[in-house]
Write a protein that holds these residues in place. Structure first.
Motif, PDB file in Angstrom:
ATOM      1  N   SER A 256      -9.480  11.252   0.847  1.00 51.25           N
ATOM      2  CA  SER A 256      -9.442  11.737   2.226  1.00 51.25           C
ATOM      3  C   SER A 256     -10.138  13.091   2.238  1.00 51.25           C
ATOM      4  CB  SER A 256      -7.976  11.831   2.646  1.00 51.25           C
ATOM      5  OG  SER A 256      -7.866  12.110   4.017  1.00 51.25           O
ATOM      6  N   GLY A 257     -10.012  13.881   3.336  1.00 50.51           N
ATOM      7  CA  GLY A 257     -10.655  15.206   3.376  1.00 50.51           C
ATOM      8  C   GLY A 257     -10.027  16.169   2.392  1.00 50.51           C
ATOM      9  N   ALA A 258      -8.975  16.861   2.642  1.00 54.34           N
ATOM     10  CA  ALA A 258      -8.223  16.612   3.845  1.00 54.34           C
ATOM     11  C   ALA A 258      -7.702  17.912   4.451  1.00 54.34           C
ATOM     12  CB  ALA A 258      -7.023  15.724   3.533  1.00 54.34           C
ATOM     13  N   VAL A 259      -7.924  17.980   5.788  1.00 51.02           N
ATOM     14  CA  VAL A 259      -7.165  18.945   6.580  1.00 51.02           C
ATOM     15  C   VAL A 259      -6.012  18.150   7.161  1.00 51.02           C
ATOM     16  CG1 VAL A 259      -7.169  20.498   8.555  1.00 51.02           C
ATOM     17  CG2 VAL A 259      -9.237  20.240   7.191  1.00 51.02           C
TER      18      VAL A 259
ATOM     19  N   ILE B 200     -11.476  14.135  12.672  1.00 53.57           N
ATOM     20  CA  ILE B 200     -11.508  13.457  11.348  1.00 53.57           C
ATOM     21  C   ILE B 200     -10.127  13.507  10.713  1.00 53.57           C
ATOM     22  CG2 ILE B 200     -13.035  12.950   9.392  1.00 53.57           C
ATOM     23  CD1 ILE B 200     -14.607  15.356   9.893  1.00 53.57           C
TER      24      ILE B 200
ATOM     25  N   CYS C 139      -3.933   3.355   8.825  1.00 56.32           N
ATOM     26  CA  CYS C 139      -5.330   2.989   9.052  1.00 56.32           C
ATOM     27  C   CYS C 139      -5.572   1.496   8.973  1.00 56.32           C
ATOM     28  CB  CYS C 139      -6.236   3.767   8.110  1.00 56.32           C
ATOM     29  SG  CYS C 139      -6.557   5.397   8.808  1.00 56.32           S
TER      30      CYS C 139
ATOM     31  N   PRO D 251      -0.095   7.282   2.746  1.00 56.88           N
ATOM     32  CA  PRO D 251       0.882   7.997   3.570  1.00 56.88           C
ATOM     33  C   PRO D 251       1.626   7.077   4.536  1.00 56.88           C
ATOM     34  CG  PRO D 251      -1.394   8.688   4.075  1.00 56.88           C
ATOM     35  CD  PRO D 251      -1.447   7.847   2.851  1.00 56.88           C
ATOM     36  N   ALA D 252       0.963   6.043   5.057  1.00 57.16           N
ATOM     37  CA  ALA D 252       1.624   5.165   6.024  1.00 57.16           C
ATOM     38  C   ALA D 252       2.709   4.323   5.355  1.00 57.16           C
ATOM     39  CB  ALA D 252       0.593   4.253   6.693  1.00 57.16           C
TER      40      ALA D 252
ATOM     41  N   GLU E  81       1.185  -1.227  -4.910  1.00 55.90           N
ATOM     42  CA  GLU E  81       0.008  -0.362  -4.816  1.00 55.90           C
ATOM     43  C   GLU E  81      -1.023  -0.840  -5.828  1.00 55.90           C
ATOM     44  OE1 GLU E  81      -1.423   2.214  -3.072  1.00 55.90           O
ATOM     45  OE2 GLU E  81      -2.986   1.926  -4.596  1.00 55.90           O
ATOM     46  N   LYS E  82      -2.263  -1.082  -5.358  1.00 59.75           N
ATOM     47  CA  LYS E  82      -3.265  -1.632  -6.274  1.00 59.75           C
ATOM     48  C   LYS E  82      -3.822  -0.595  -7.245  1.00 59.75           C
ATOM     49  CE  LYS E  82      -7.032  -1.458  -2.815  1.00 59.75           C
ATOM     50  NZ  LYS E  82      -7.769  -0.261  -3.158  1.00 59.75           N
TER      51      LYS E  82
ATOM     52  N   GLU F  64      -2.474  -1.064   4.203  1.00 55.61           N
ATOM     53  CA  GLU F  64      -3.579  -1.094   3.232  1.00 55.61           C
ATOM     54  C   GLU F  64      -4.671  -0.070   3.520  1.00 55.61           C
ATOM     55  OE1 GLU F  64      -4.345  -5.448   3.936  1.00 55.61           O
ATOM     56  OE2 GLU F  64      -4.459  -5.454   1.757  1.00 55.61           O
ATOM     57  N   GLY F  65      -4.565   0.661   4.621  1.00 57.54           N
ATOM     58  CA  GLY F  65      -5.632   1.597   4.961  1.00 57.54           C
ATOM     59  C   GLY F  65      -6.804   0.870   5.599  1.00 57.54           C
TER      60      GLY F  65
ATOM     61  N   ALA G 209      -1.540  -6.681  -3.830  1.00 58.28           N
ATOM     62  CA  ALA G 209      -1.098  -7.831  -3.033  1.00 58.28           C
ATOM     63  C   ALA G 209      -2.340  -8.676  -2.773  1.00 58.28           C
ATOM     64  CB  ALA G 209      -0.483  -7.356  -1.726  1.00 58.28           C
TER      65      ALA G 209
ATOM     66  N   GLY H  45      -6.391  11.295  10.229  1.00 61.40           N
ATOM     67  CA  GLY H  45      -5.593  10.092  10.451  1.00 61.40           C
ATOM     68  C   GLY H  45      -4.310  10.128   9.662  1.00 61.40           C
ATOM     69  N   SER H  46      -4.209  11.062   8.720  1.00 61.55           N
ATOM     70  CA  SER H  46      -3.041  11.023   7.827  1.00 61.55           C
ATOM     71  C   SER H  46      -1.761  11.329   8.596  1.00 61.55           C
ATOM     72  CB  SER H  46      -3.213  11.981   6.651  1.00 61.55           C
ATOM     73  OG  SER H  46      -3.301  13.303   7.100  1.00 61.55           O
TER      74      SER H  46
ATOM     75  N   GLY I  77       0.814  -1.222   0.000  1.00 63.19           N
ATOM     76  CA  GLY I  77       0.000   0.000   0.000  1.00 63.19           C
ATOM     77  C   GLY I  77       0.839   1.260   0.000  1.00 63.19           C
TER      78      GLY I  77
END
Ligand SMILES: Cc1cc2nc3c(=O)[nH]c(=O)nc-3n(C[C@H](O)[C@H](O)[C@H](O)COP(=O)(O)OP(=O)(O)OC[C@H]3O[C@@H](n4cnc5c(N)ncnc54)[C@H](O)[C@@H]3O)c2cc1C
Ligand code: SF4
Length: 557
Positions: free
Chosen positions: A60-63, A342, A332, A23-24, A49-50, A193-194, A147, A344-345, A20
């Motif tokens: 994502s949002g994202a903030v 909200i 995640c 970001p992680a 990466e799929k 994989e999130g 994967a 998680g990144s 994946g």
């Protein structure tokens, strides 16, 4: 052809295999290379990466709280291609009724909810930026490869993954272009994989990583990207709203972020422990946009993208054990989202970095395929643990007491936690999301307004904007274990909620014809949000990886 008769897979060996490129996963890979260089050594790292490219499946949002990026790539803000350029300027919270709303005073919000210093933008673009950094450091990244299988040694330790075979038709027969998947073997394997990763789910079950932890919890997040008229655009404005159109028993809310280039992100999260099977998260989202406080933003604008993705909501008490023989969970896949923020990144990046440091120690000690217990031991006292612990009761209070009482109680708890204590201890989440639906006969049917095609839309025209594409002649990747149970329960008792919770119109009960009712699966529309795998009341639907490269092609979500 049976598995035994298939040609052998080719394989490649690495120190670390990462599943994946979110970001992680990318933070894990970057930190491994950076720290190895610091120690005067090198490690070989591969990322699969799929999505057809890095970022294609990121929604994502994202903030973004830059704490993770600052630690990983100091000086990223000064780079010419910095992926986040718009800082939060204004931050508003609303409690909505159908005709109006109350803006909550910012001073009532616990300090941890403050968004100043954070950035608004596209997490997909952050990942594209991180992928360039990773490749420059020598990480091998293979987009377009899912994967599909976990490889184990004879002692049961994870020794890598295999990508899926390509070129198998609907019936399971090989097509002329059939190619065997690849084995990517690692001394350690990192699952990034999130939310609701399909291999992560198997790992959690195999090693019983959820033992002694609370159940995992999720929401579904739907999002649109709009190009708005210049006079409606206020770069850096962040708005959150809860209340209408959801009833008090249903958790969730909306977000609007004004990012760069006259673009506004609008999104809606519904907690997946909702009870009424007639509820449609997609249609609640469409209704939200018609609220008098918000509809004006979109007037004269154009919707340019759409997508959906599950978000983890279990937090502190639901995080499974992170280490097992041969690998770890990060981001995640572990469930590091701070629910009231909200966000998680930032924790995805921080957990990747933390895991990388423990991986390097193990590699330096010539260890292989064993358990990184020190990583599991470290996270709760790290910045990630500090972030999640303070907000651990928000979701259980919201679920138990509903929006109007649960949110103020949650806010009180976040305030007291700011000073180091909680009146509630650590509350439990209760049932799984799959177990929360009530029979349809006990719930009020919800009739949603027809879309107007200007501000509100139907699912199919929305999926079109997600650029979703799957090779049609392949095996259906949404596996229904027991079709008789699907009919007897999902259809007869719950009135087919899959048709409503799926944000892409994949599931339909066809009520006409000799074989009616027939469960039709339009798998080619799937945007990989994983909601069916979470919310089916009998856990009878399993999301598996389609051929690599299939799925949405999000530009900057
Ligand atoms: C609607 C919504 C709004 C959000 N808003 C915010 C916000 O404002 N701020 C914030 O900080 N966070 C936000 N989040 C949470 C944030 O997006 C996540 O915490 C973050 O994306 C987690 O990163 P990750 O790398 O763990 O997983 P992901 O970002 O999900 O990345 C996982 C990657 O792995 C790939 N993958 C998965 N399985 C496989 C496989 N088997 N083989 C190959 N590749 C695979 C996926 O395609 C994907 O690219 C939001 C989430 C949602 C859904
Ligand atoms: S089929 Fe499942 S994973 Fe795919 S879009 Fe629908 S709910 Fe999401």
């Amino acid at each position: 052809m049976s598995a035994a008769e298939l040609p052998e897979r080719e394989g490649m060996d690495y120190d670390v295999v990462v599943v994946g490129a979110g970001p992680a996963g990318l933070a894990t890979a970057i930190r491994l290379k950076q720290q190895a260089a610091e120690r005067g050594t090198d490690v070989s790292v591969v990322v699969v990466e799929k999505g057809s490219e890095v970022g294609a499946h990121i929604l994502s949002g994202a903030v973004v709280d830059p704490i993770g990026l600052d630690a990983l790539i100091p000086g990223w803000r000064e780079e010419a291609d910095a992926p986040l350029t718009v800082q939060v300027t204004d931050d508003h919270f609303y409690l909505l009724g159908p005709a109006g709303g109350v803006k909550l005073p910012n001073f009532a919000m616990p300090p941890l909810m403050n968004n100043h210093g954070n950035y608004v933008g596209s997490l997909g673009n952050v990942c594209r930026f991180l992928a360039q950094k990773a490749e420059a450091l020598g990480v091998e990244i293979y987009p377009g490869f899912a994967a599909d299988e976990i490889l184990y040694d004879d002692k049961g330790a994870v020794i890598g993954i295999a990508t899926g075979d390509m070129g198998v038709d609907k019936t399971g027969e090989q097509k002329p272009e059939f190619t065997r998947g690849m084995e990517l073997r690692g001394r350690y394997t990192v699952f990034a994989e999130g939310a609701r990763g399909h291999l992560t789910k198997k790992i959690i079950a195999k090693y019983n990583l959820g033992e002694g932890r609370d159940v995992p919890k999720f929401g579904i997040g739907l999002k649109e990207l709009w190009k708005v008229k210049p006079e409606k655009h206020k770069p850096g404005l962040v708005q959150h709203a809860f209340g209408w159109p959801l009833d008090s028993k249903t958790g969730g809310g909306a977000f609007l972020y004004h990012i760069d280039d006259e673009q506004v992100v609008v999104g809606f999260v519904v907690h997946l422990n909702y009870q009424n099977p007639w509820l449609s998260p997609f249609d609640e989202f469409q209704r939200f946009k018609t609220h008098p406080l918000f509809k004006d933003t979109f007037e004269g604008g154009k919707r340019i993208s759409y997508g959906a993705r599950a978000i983890t909501e279990g937090g502190w008490q639901s995080v499974p054990k992170l280490s097992f023989p041969g690998g770890v969970l990060v981001g995640c896949a572990a469930g590091f989202v701070n629910v009231p923020r909200i966000k998680g990144s930032h924790n995805a990046v921080l957990s990747g970095m933390l895991a990388a440091d423990h991986l390097l120690d193990a590699l330096a000690a010539e260890r292989n395929h064993d358990e990184l217990a020190s990583y599991e031991a470290a996270w709760r006292s790290s910045a990630i643990g500090a972030d999640l612990k303070k907000v651990r009761n928000m979701k259980p209070l919201w679920s138990k007491f509903g929006t109007f009482l649960g949110i103020p109680l949650g806010a009180l708890d976040m305030w007291t936690n700011t000073f180091g204590f909680s009146l509630f201890g650590t509350l439990k989440h209760g049932k799984t999301d799959a177990a929360s639906l009530k029979p349809a006969k006990d719930c009020k049917k919800i009739t949603y307004p027809r879309p107007d095609g200007v501000l509100t839309f139907d699912k199919l025209s929305s999926v079109f904007l997600s650029n979703t594409n799957h090779e049609e002649n392949q095996q259906v990747h949404l596996v229904v274990k027991d079709m008789a149970l699907q009919k007897a329960s999902e259809h007869d008792i719950y009135a087919g909620p899959s048709n409503r919770y799926c944000p892409a119109g994949v599931y339909e009960w066809i009520e006409e014809g000799a074989d009616a009712p027939r469960f039709q699966i339009n798998a080619q529309n799937c945007v990989h949000c994983k909601t069916c795998d979470i919310k089916d009341p009998n856990q009878n639907i399993t999301w598996t990886a389609p051929e690599g490269g299939g799925g949405p092609n999000y530009p900057n979500m």
